[in-house]
Design a protein around this motif. Structure first.
Motif, PDB file in Angstrom:
ATOM      1  N   ARG A  13       0.223  49.413 -40.626  1.00  0.00           N
ATOM      2  CA  ARG A  13       1.065  50.495 -40.026  1.00  0.00           C
ATOM      3  C   ARG A  13       1.583  51.632 -40.946  1.00  0.00           C
ATOM      4  O   ARG A  13       1.900  51.147 -42.004  1.00  0.00           O
ATOM      5  CB  ARG A  13       2.333  49.621 -39.297  1.00  0.00           C
ATOM      6  N   VAL A  14       1.219  52.902 -40.659  1.00  0.00           N
ATOM      7  CA  VAL A  14       1.754  53.818 -41.496  1.00  0.00           C
ATOM      8  C   VAL A  14       3.305  54.030 -41.442  1.00  0.00           C
ATOM      9  O   VAL A  14       3.858  54.206 -40.368  1.00  0.00           O
ATOM     10  CB  VAL A  14       0.940  55.444 -41.203  1.00  0.00           C
ATOM     11  N   ALA A  16       4.712  56.243 -44.074  1.00  0.00           N
ATOM     12  CA  ALA A  16       5.207  57.512 -44.564  1.00  0.00           C
ATOM     13  C   ALA A  16       3.924  58.372 -44.623  1.00  0.00           C
ATOM     14  O   ALA A  16       2.850  57.917 -44.668  1.00  0.00           O
ATOM     15  CB  ALA A  16       5.853  57.332 -45.773  1.00  0.00           C
ATOM     16  N   THR A  17       3.996  59.865 -44.484  1.00  0.00           N
ATOM     17  CA  THR A  17       3.016  60.616 -44.672  1.00  0.00           C
ATOM     18  C   THR A  17       3.178  61.635 -45.810  1.00  0.00           C
ATOM     19  O   THR A  17       3.322  62.836 -45.637  1.00  0.00           O
ATOM     20  CB  THR A  17       2.676  61.332 -43.304  1.00  0.00           C
ATOM     21  N   GLY A  21      -1.382  61.412 -49.041  1.00  0.00           N
ATOM     22  CA  GLY A  21      -2.232  60.644 -48.034  1.00  0.00           C
ATOM     23  C   GLY A  21      -1.312  59.521 -47.222  1.00  0.00           C
ATOM     24  O   GLY A  21      -0.127  59.046 -47.907  1.00  0.00           O
ATOM     25  N   PRO A  22      -1.698  58.979 -46.166  1.00  0.00           N
ATOM     26  CA  PRO A  22      -0.743  58.153 -45.377  1.00  0.00           C
ATOM     27  C   PRO A  22      -0.343  57.159 -46.250  1.00  0.00           C
ATOM     28  O   PRO A  22      -1.435  56.376 -46.885  1.00  0.00           O
ATOM     29  CB  PRO A  22      -1.463  57.973 -44.152  1.00  0.00           C
ATOM     30  N   LEU A  23       0.835  56.385 -46.065  1.00  0.00           N
ATOM     31  CA  LEU A  23       1.288  55.247 -46.649  1.00  0.00           C
ATOM     32  C   LEU A  23       1.287  54.097 -45.739  1.00  0.00           C
ATOM     33  O   LEU A  23       2.049  54.279 -44.882  1.00  0.00           O
ATOM     34  CB  LEU A  23       2.412  55.508 -47.658  1.00  0.00           C
ATOM     35  N   THR A  24       0.691  53.167 -45.758  1.00  0.00           N
ATOM     36  CA  THR A  24       0.914  51.958 -45.007  1.00  0.00           C
ATOM     37  C   THR A  24       1.864  50.803 -45.705  1.00  0.00           C
ATOM     38  O   THR A  24       2.275  50.897 -46.894  1.00  0.00           O
ATOM     39  CB  THR A  24      -0.487  51.202 -44.728  1.00  0.00           C
ATOM     40  N   THR A 135      -6.816  51.812 -48.467  1.00  0.00           N
ATOM     41  CA  THR A 135      -5.778  52.949 -48.713  1.00  0.00           C
ATOM     42  C   THR A 135      -6.306  54.149 -48.607  1.00  0.00           C
ATOM     43  O   THR A 135      -7.486  54.536 -48.888  1.00  0.00           O
ATOM     44  CB  THR A 135      -5.147  52.608 -50.016  1.00  0.00           C
ATOM     45  N   ARG A 136      -5.493  55.084 -47.807  1.00  0.00           N
ATOM     46  CA  ARG A 136      -5.871  56.433 -47.562  1.00  0.00           C
ATOM     47  C   ARG A 136      -4.895  57.390 -48.588  1.00  0.00           C
ATOM     48  O   ARG A 136      -4.849  58.552 -48.380  1.00  0.00           O
ATOM     49  CB  ARG A 136      -5.819  57.073 -46.217  1.00  0.00           C
ATOM     50  N   ASN A 137      -4.124  56.707 -49.416  1.00  0.00           N
ATOM     51  CA  ASN A 137      -3.172  57.627 -50.307  1.00  0.00           C
ATOM     52  C   ASN A 137      -3.760  57.521 -51.713  1.00  0.00           C
ATOM     53  O   ASN A 137      -4.243  56.406 -52.558  1.00  0.00           O
ATOM     54  CB  ASN A 137      -1.956  56.630 -50.286  1.00  0.00           C
TER      55      ASN A 137
END
Length: 213
Positions: A13-14, A16-17, A21-24, A135-137
């Motif tokens: 679940r994300v 913060a953005t 990058g999105p933070l899960t 991760t996308r961050n």
């Protein structure tokens, strides 16, 4: 501020953005876990420097102090940029490890130190790999790279002591934990309490902060 309590029900679940990058939830928990690991492994490293009976154990202590101080600075940097609240104490389970090693002496200390740390650092490598690949961050990704290098180094020096009880390590790594969540979760910091900083040794050559990538 994002809290230190782990929420394992929805790790993807994300929450913060930020621009990096999105933070899960998994990303957040990882940054907290890095900080928490340092809060107990750093003092254990100092114990090894004082109580270790062999050069190999003392060398492992040097690597623990240097590496965890570097990761502590990196995790605090990332947490500050991502608005993540970090603990000032390790989890109750981790505090128990420190208590055990404080009461140990002689060869018992050497063996317990090497085995306990190897049993905790081994599974952490799987966590690092999972976070690094999902991760996308970019900040979390860079932190994972740094943590991976240092934890691998710690595993290596611990094994080179020749004191790791691999039978015990295997049991701990393959047996499901029966501990309650509060036992493995670091407590939130006391409001207004200064942030604990792990001081690097004067001879440190490690970089304290990961690149944003």
């Amino acid at each position: 501020m994002l809290g230190v309590q782990k929420v394992s029900s929805a790790p993807e679940r994300v929450i913060a953005t930020p621009a990096t990058g999105p933070l899960t939830e998994a990303d957040r928990d990882f940054v907290v876990e890095v900080r928490s690991a340092g809060l107990w492994e750093y003092p254990v490293g100092r114990l090894a420097l004082r109580k270790g009976t062999t050069k190999a154990v003392k060398l492992a202590g040097e690597h623990l102090v240097d590496g965890q101080a570097s990761l502590d600075a990196a995790s605090r940097n990332v947490a500050g940029r991502l608005d993540i609240t970090l603990p000032n104490q390790p989890s109750p389970q981790q505090q128990g490890f420190v208590t055990t090693l404080k009461t140990d002496s002689g060869k018992r200390f050497d063996t317990d130190m090497a085995t306990i740390l190897r049993a905790t650092d081994g599974p952490f490598l799987s966590t690092i790999a999972s976070v690094r690949t999902t991760t996308r961050n970019s900040l979390v990704r860079a932190l994972a790279d740094q943590v991976n290098d240092i934890v691998l180094d710690h595993v290596d020096v611990l094994e080179k002591t020749g004191l790791v009880d691999f039978g015990q390590v295997l049991v701990q790594e393959t047996t499901a934990s029966k501990l309650a969540p509060q036992e493995v979760t670091p407590p939130p910091p006391v409001p207004g309490q200064p942030q604990v900083v792990l001081t690097p040794p004067a001879t440190s050559t490690l970089s304290p902060s990961p690149s944003a990538g």
